[in-house]
Enzyme design. Sequence first.
Site, PDB file in Angstrom:
ATOM      1  N   THR A   7       0.839  -1.204   0.000  1.00 33.42           N
ATOM      2  CA  THR A   7       0.000   0.000   0.000  1.00 33.42           C
ATOM      3  C   THR A   7       0.869   1.247   0.000  1.00 33.42           C
ATOM      4  OG1 THR A   7      -1.774   1.209   1.117  1.00 33.42           O
ATOM      5  CG2 THR A   7      -0.193   0.080   2.539  1.00 33.42           C
ATOM      6  N   ASP A  68      -7.803  -4.545  -1.192  1.00 30.90           N
ATOM      7  CA  ASP A  68      -8.600  -3.567  -1.917  1.00 30.90           C
ATOM      8  C   ASP A  68      -9.935  -3.472  -1.208  1.00 30.90           C
ATOM      9  OD1 ASP A  68      -8.918  -1.593  -3.791  1.00 30.90           O
ATOM     10  OD2 ASP A  68      -9.708  -2.923  -5.333  1.00 30.90           O
ATOM     11  N   ARG A 177     -11.609  -3.504   7.116  1.00 30.20           N
ATOM     12  CA  ARG A 177     -10.188  -3.860   6.991  1.00 30.20           C
ATOM     13  C   ARG A 177      -9.676  -4.483   8.279  1.00 30.20           C
ATOM     14  NH1 ARG A 177      -9.166   0.016   4.217  1.00 30.20           N
ATOM     15  NH2 ARG A 177      -9.078   1.387   5.998  1.00 30.20           N
TER      16      ARG A 177
HETATM   17  P1  ITT Z   1      -3.845   1.820  -1.793  1.00 29.27           P
HETATM   18  O1  ITT Z   1      -4.514   1.322  -3.058  1.00 29.27           O
HETATM   19  O2  ITT Z   1      -2.569   2.561  -2.041  1.00 29.27           O
HETATM   20  O3  ITT Z   1      -3.648   0.747  -0.786  1.00 29.27           O
HETATM   21  P2  ITT Z   1      -6.272   3.440  -1.427  1.00 29.27           P
HETATM   22  O4  ITT Z   1      -6.408   4.748  -0.713  1.00 29.27           O
HETATM   23  O5  ITT Z   1      -6.568   3.423  -2.885  1.00 29.27           O
HETATM   24  O6  ITT Z   1      -4.831   2.885  -1.062  1.00 29.27           O
HETATM   25  P3  ITT Z   1      -8.200   1.207  -1.131  1.00 29.27           P
HETATM   26  O7  ITT Z   1      -7.849   0.777  -2.495  1.00 29.27           O
HETATM   27  O8  ITT Z   1      -8.161   0.193  -0.068  1.00 29.27           O
HETATM   28  O9  ITT Z   1      -7.263   2.456  -0.665  1.00 29.27           O
HETATM   29  O10 ITT Z   1      -9.629   1.806  -1.054  1.00 29.27           O
HETATM   30  C1  ITT Z   1     -10.248   2.411  -2.166  1.00 29.27           C
HETATM   31  C2  ITT Z   1     -11.019   3.624  -1.700  1.00 29.27           C
HETATM   32  O11 ITT Z   1     -12.095   3.182  -0.847  1.00 29.27           O
HETATM   33  C3  ITT Z   1     -10.229   4.627  -0.866  1.00 29.27           C
HETATM   34  O12 ITT Z   1      -9.533   5.548  -1.692  1.00 29.27           O
HETATM   35  C4  ITT Z   1     -11.338   5.286  -0.060  1.00 29.27           C
HETATM   36  O13 ITT Z   1     -12.011   6.245  -0.844  1.00 29.27           O
HETATM   37  C5  ITT Z   1     -12.285   4.121   0.194  1.00 29.27           C
HETATM   38  N1  ITT Z   1     -11.956   3.484   1.486  1.00 29.27           N
HETATM   39  C6  ITT Z   1     -11.174   2.399   1.692  1.00 29.27           C
HETATM   40  N2  ITT Z   1     -11.085   2.116   3.001  1.00 29.27           N
HETATM   41  C7  ITT Z   1     -11.828   3.044   3.639  1.00 29.27           C
HETATM   42  C8  ITT Z   1     -12.116   3.302   4.999  1.00 29.27           C
HETATM   43  O14 ITT Z   1     -11.622   2.548   5.974  1.00 29.27           O
HETATM   44  N3  ITT Z   1     -12.902   4.323   5.291  1.00 29.27           N
HETATM   45  C9  ITT Z   1     -13.415   5.105   4.329  1.00 29.27           C
HETATM   46  N4  ITT Z   1     -13.168   4.957   3.020  1.00 29.27           N
HETATM   47  C10 ITT Z   1     -12.384   3.923   2.672  1.00 29.27           C
END
Ligand code: ITT
Length: 191
Positions: A7, A68, A177
């Site tokens: 990540t 993801d 998560r």
């Molecule tokens: P990486 O791909 O670099 O790991 P990311 O920010 O893109 O980081 P994710 O792919 O896990 O994170 O998540 C996709 C989106 O979903 C993220 O950009 C947020 O908008 C939302 N998201 C993920 N986890 C969240 C959480 O715990 N609370 C709120 N929104 C979340």
Amino acid sequence: MELIFATSNKHKLSEAKGIIGNQISLVSPESLGIFDSIPEDEPTLEGNALFKARYLWQINKMNVFADDTGLEVEALNGSPGVKSARYASEECDAGLNMQKLLKELNGVKNRKARFRTVIALILDGREYLFEGIVNGTILENKSGTGGFGYDPLFLPDGYTKTLAELTFEEKNLISHRGLALRKLAEFLKTI
Ligand code: ITT
């Protein structure tokens, strides 16, 4: 054991360290000098998590996991889902994403939603998947400044505070998560 968490999101790395940090030394790709921007173009959360983990495994054959997450809104047929990060624009701007979500749900009574996380682990070349889900509703107004992404709009079932109003520890205990990471941590204890 050292394990890469694929990540670039520092918030997610500290969440993960809080859950499995004692047992295992979690490292980021950046700390190993890997700054590649790994594409997330697969049509499913599972596909993206596996793609990211396989991408890093290929580089140095170090044990690795990737996750993801998508926000799946019932009235929007599961959207934004796998497109949650880039819902409003390519900039991955949380403010714009929430604004778009509120617009799409304007006047919609069914506000049911869930966050779903998929973790893909590659351990000595073998692949494993873990899933975590938190159910809740999308509020009409933002509340709270903690967390990230859509947290200020997400009220978990059984709670009176949004994910952005919970403490770091409280969120980890119930979050999508957090649940997936604890399944991963339990599995790692058995090997
Ligand atoms: P990486 O791909 O670099 O790991 P990311 O920010 O893109 O980081 P994710 O792919 O896990 O994170 O998540 C996709 C989106 O979903 C993220 O950009 C947020 O908008 C939302 N998201 C993920 N986890 C969240 C959480 O715990 N609370 C709120 N929104 C979340």
